[in-house]
Design a protein around this motif. Structure first.
Motif, PDB file in Angstrom:
ATOM      1  N   ARG A 155     -15.354 -48.645 -23.226  1.00 52.09           N
ATOM      2  CA  ARG A 155     -16.754 -48.983 -23.509  1.00 52.09           C
ATOM      3  C   ARG A 155     -17.288 -48.250 -24.738  1.00 52.09           C
ATOM      4  O   ARG A 155     -18.287 -48.667 -25.329  1.00 52.09           O
ATOM      5  CB  ARG A 155     -17.639 -48.682 -22.292  1.00 52.09           C
ATOM      6  N   ASN A 156     -16.637 -47.160 -25.149  1.00 47.60           N
ATOM      7  CA  ASN A 156     -17.089 -46.404 -26.307  1.00 47.60           C
ATOM      8  C   ASN A 156     -16.474 -46.887 -27.623  1.00 47.60           C
ATOM      9  O   ASN A 156     -16.828 -46.381 -28.686  1.00 47.60           O
ATOM     10  CB  ASN A 156     -16.757 -44.923 -26.119  1.00 47.60           C
ATOM     11  N   VAL A 157     -15.551 -47.838 -27.545  1.00 44.48           N
ATOM     12  CA  VAL A 157     -14.865 -48.345 -28.736  1.00 44.48           C
ATOM     13  C   VAL A 157     -15.765 -49.355 -29.450  1.00 44.48           C
ATOM     14  O   VAL A 157     -16.358 -50.232 -28.817  1.00 44.48           O
ATOM     15  CB  VAL A 157     -13.523 -48.993 -28.352  1.00 44.48           C
ATOM     16  N   THR A 158     -15.850 -49.247 -30.762  1.00 43.83           N
ATOM     17  CA  THR A 158     -16.732 -50.129 -31.526  1.00 43.83           C
ATOM     18  C   THR A 158     -16.254 -51.572 -31.464  1.00 43.83           C
ATOM     19  O   THR A 158     -17.024 -52.485 -31.154  1.00 43.83           O
ATOM     20  CB  THR A 158     -16.809 -49.668 -32.991  1.00 43.83           C
ATOM     21  N   HIS A 159     -14.972 -51.805 -31.780  1.00 46.19           N
ATOM     22  CA  HIS A 159     -14.409 -53.158 -31.781  1.00 46.19           C
ATOM     23  C   HIS A 159     -13.366 -53.234 -30.656  1.00 46.19           C
ATOM     24  O   HIS A 159     -12.192 -52.953 -30.867  1.00 46.19           O
ATOM     25  CB  HIS A 159     -13.759 -53.485 -33.131  1.00 46.19           C
ATOM     26  N   LYS A 160     -13.808 -53.604 -29.494  1.00 44.42           N
ATOM     27  CA  LYS A 160     -12.923 -53.604 -28.322  1.00 44.42           C
ATOM     28  C   LYS A 160     -11.763 -54.581 -28.492  1.00 44.42           C
ATOM     29  O   LYS A 160     -10.658 -54.329 -28.020  1.00 44.42           O
ATOM     30  CB  LYS A 160     -13.731 -53.918 -27.063  1.00 44.42           C
ATOM     31  N   GLU A 161     -12.012 -55.688 -29.182  1.00 44.23           N
ATOM     32  CA  GLU A 161     -10.948 -56.671 -29.388  1.00 44.23           C
ATOM     33  C   GLU A 161      -9.824 -56.074 -30.235  1.00 44.23           C
ATOM     34  O   GLU A 161      -8.641 -56.380 -30.022  1.00 44.23           O
ATOM     35  CB  GLU A 161     -11.501 -57.949 -30.016  1.00 44.23           C
ATOM     36  N   ASN A 162     -10.171 -55.212 -31.190  1.00 48.08           N
ATOM     37  CA  ASN A 162      -9.146 -54.556 -32.010  1.00 48.08           C
ATOM     38  C   ASN A 162      -8.322 -53.591 -31.171  1.00 48.08           C
ATOM     39  O   ASN A 162      -7.102 -53.478 -31.342  1.00 48.08           O
ATOM     40  CB  ASN A 162      -9.782 -53.808 -33.181  1.00 48.08           C
ATOM     41  N   ALA A 163      -8.989 -52.873 -30.284  1.00 42.40           N
ATOM     42  CA  ALA A 163      -8.274 -51.929 -29.425  1.00 42.40           C
ATOM     43  C   ALA A 163      -7.308 -52.653 -28.502  1.00 42.40           C
ATOM     44  O   ALA A 163      -6.151 -52.231 -28.330  1.00 42.40           O
ATOM     45  CB  ALA A 163      -9.269 -51.104 -28.609  1.00 42.40           C
ATOM     46  N   LEU A 164      -7.740 -53.751 -27.910  1.00 43.15           N
ATOM     47  CA  LEU A 164      -6.865 -54.501 -27.012  1.00 43.15           C
ATOM     48  C   LEU A 164      -5.662 -55.065 -27.764  1.00 43.15           C
ATOM     49  O   LEU A 164      -4.537 -55.053 -27.249  1.00 43.15           O
ATOM     50  CB  LEU A 164      -7.652 -55.614 -26.331  1.00 43.15           C
ATOM     51  N   ALA A 165      -5.887 -55.537 -28.988  1.00 41.51           N
ATOM     52  CA  ALA A 165      -4.771 -56.056 -29.791  1.00 41.51           C
ATOM     53  C   ALA A 165      -3.802 -54.940 -30.162  1.00 41.51           C
ATOM     54  O   ALA A 165      -2.580 -55.137 -30.166  1.00 41.51           O
ATOM     55  CB  ALA A 165      -5.307 -56.736 -31.051  1.00 41.51           C
ATOM     56  N   SER A 166      -4.328 -53.764 -30.473  1.00 34.65           N
ATOM     57  CA  SER A 166      -3.485 -52.632 -30.829  1.00 34.65           C
ATOM     58  C   SER A 166      -2.658 -52.162 -29.639  1.00 34.65           C
ATOM     59  O   SER A 166      -1.479 -51.829 -29.766  1.00 34.65           O
ATOM     60  CB  SER A 166      -4.358 -51.491 -31.372  1.00 34.65           C
ATOM     61  N   ILE A 167      -3.282 -52.146 -28.467  1.00 37.61           N
ATOM     62  CA  ILE A 167      -2.552 -51.788 -27.247  1.00 37.61           C
ATOM     63  C   ILE A 167      -1.445 -52.791 -26.973  1.00 37.61           C
ATOM     64  O   ILE A 167      -0.311 -52.421 -26.633  1.00 37.61           O
ATOM     65  CB  ILE A 167      -3.522 -51.712 -26.051  1.00 37.61           C
ATOM     66  N   TYR A 168      -1.760 -54.070 -27.127  1.00 31.73           N
ATOM     67  CA  TYR A 168      -0.761 -55.108 -26.889  1.00 31.73           C
ATOM     68  C   TYR A 168       0.450 -54.900 -27.805  1.00 31.73           C
ATOM     69  O   TYR A 168       1.600 -55.032 -27.384  1.00 31.73           O
ATOM     70  CB  TYR A 168      -1.383 -56.482 -27.141  1.00 31.73           C
ATOM     71  N   ARG A 169       0.202 -54.555 -29.055  1.00 30.60           N
ATOM     72  CA  ARG A 169       1.284 -54.359 -30.017  1.00 30.60           C
ATOM     73  C   ARG A 169       2.229 -53.232 -29.589  1.00 30.60           C
ATOM     74  O   ARG A 169       3.455 -53.360 -29.703  1.00 30.60           O
ATOM     75  CB  ARG A 169       0.695 -54.045 -31.403  1.00 30.60           C
ATOM     76  N   VAL A 170       1.693 -52.120 -29.098  1.00 31.31           N
ATOM     77  CA  VAL A 170       2.537 -50.956 -28.809  1.00 31.31           C
ATOM     78  C   VAL A 170       3.207 -51.028 -27.432  1.00 31.31           C
ATOM     79  O   VAL A 170       4.087 -50.221 -27.136  1.00 31.31           O
ATOM     80  CB  VAL A 170       1.757 -49.636 -28.953  1.00 31.31           C
TER      81      VAL A 170
END
Length: 262
Positions: A155-170
């Motif tokens: 909830r503290n992440v500015t662009h949550k969609e970017n975080a989810l995509a980054s998690i998916y990648r790793v």
């Protein structure tokens, strides 16, 4: 401060002049990260105490349930993202054993230092790495982790969609993401009680225990601005996760979301 040698992704760019929310306040998008950082620099030293007081200890049950749902086992590589003071990392460290590894990662160095000191005091040293990182641009190789957890950080992440995509990648193919986060109560009666607690009692407890009323008012506001259960599940699916589901805990005050990378 990083024990990791991987090359970082390019940091996501913000559109000049764009706005986002910091609690209930609209701020310039590029300002939010530093504002959130100030909050967690302020609360880091008393974070564990406040967690116990705010939740009456129930946060430990929520985290234990997350561990139980993770399917973690010996030898795995696990990322505890926005892991703060390391509650999940401590449990995962014992599960994966000497042949596995747990990476405790947080964007906030104050929180990471508190976590590092706590885990070392517990004697947990050999299989834990510490990495200061932005969830939107994780500095890890593709297909690297068996499990990624994110407890009370998305909830503290500015662009949550970017975080989810980054998690998916790793995540490795077959890997799973578990997001434990405050969510929307399932009954209107509980929601009214929760609002009264969050906006009247919580800031006062923050002032009394941590001498910081404003930070805990922000935390209450950030919870209300976070996507509800169905919206977050859709965001995970958009990022590529399959087999998504969520479980409401304590009447939906908290929800555990799960998704897989197939």
């Amino acid at each position: 401060m990083s024990d990791n040698n991987a090359t970082s992704e390019t940091q996501p760019a913000s559109v000049a002049g764009s706005k986002t929310h910091f609690g209930f306040t609209q701020v310039d998008t590029e300002q939010k990260e530093s504002l959130v950082a100030d909050v967690f620099h302020s609360v880091a030293a008393k974070y564990d105490i406040m967690n116990d007081v705010m939740s009456m200890g129930i946060h430990r049950i929520w985290k234990r349930y997350t561990i139980d749902c993770s399917g973690a086992r010996k030898g795995q590589q696990i990322l505890d993202l926005a892991g703060g003071t390391g509650d999940l990392t401590a449990k995962f460290s014992r599960i994966v054993g000497p042949t596995g590894s747990v990476t405790l990662s947080d964007i906030n160095p104050s929180m990471l230092e508190v976590g590092k000191d706590k885990l070392r005091d517990m004697g947990l040293v050999d299989n834990i790495k510490y990495v200061e990182a932005n969830a939107e641009a994780l500095p890890f190789p593709d297909n690297h982790f068996d499990i990624v957890t994110m407890a009370f950080g998305l909830r503290n992440v500015t662009h949550k969609e970017n975080a989810l995509a980054s998690i998916y990648r790793v995540l490795k193919p077959g890997g799973r993401l578990l997001v434990l986060e405050f969510s929307k109560p399932t009954s209107s009666a509980l929601e009214k009680i929760y609002d009264t607690y969050s906006f009247h009692l919580l800031p006062k407890m923050g002032k009394l225990i941590a001498d910081d009323e404003d930070s805990y008012r922000y935390l209450a506001e950030s919870i209300r601005m976070h996507p509800d259960q169905d919206t977050l599940e859709q965001m995970m699916q958009t990022a590529g996760f399959e087999g998504t589901s969520y479980t409401n805990l304590t009447g939906g005050i908290v929800a555990l979301h799960r998704g897989f990378k197939y």
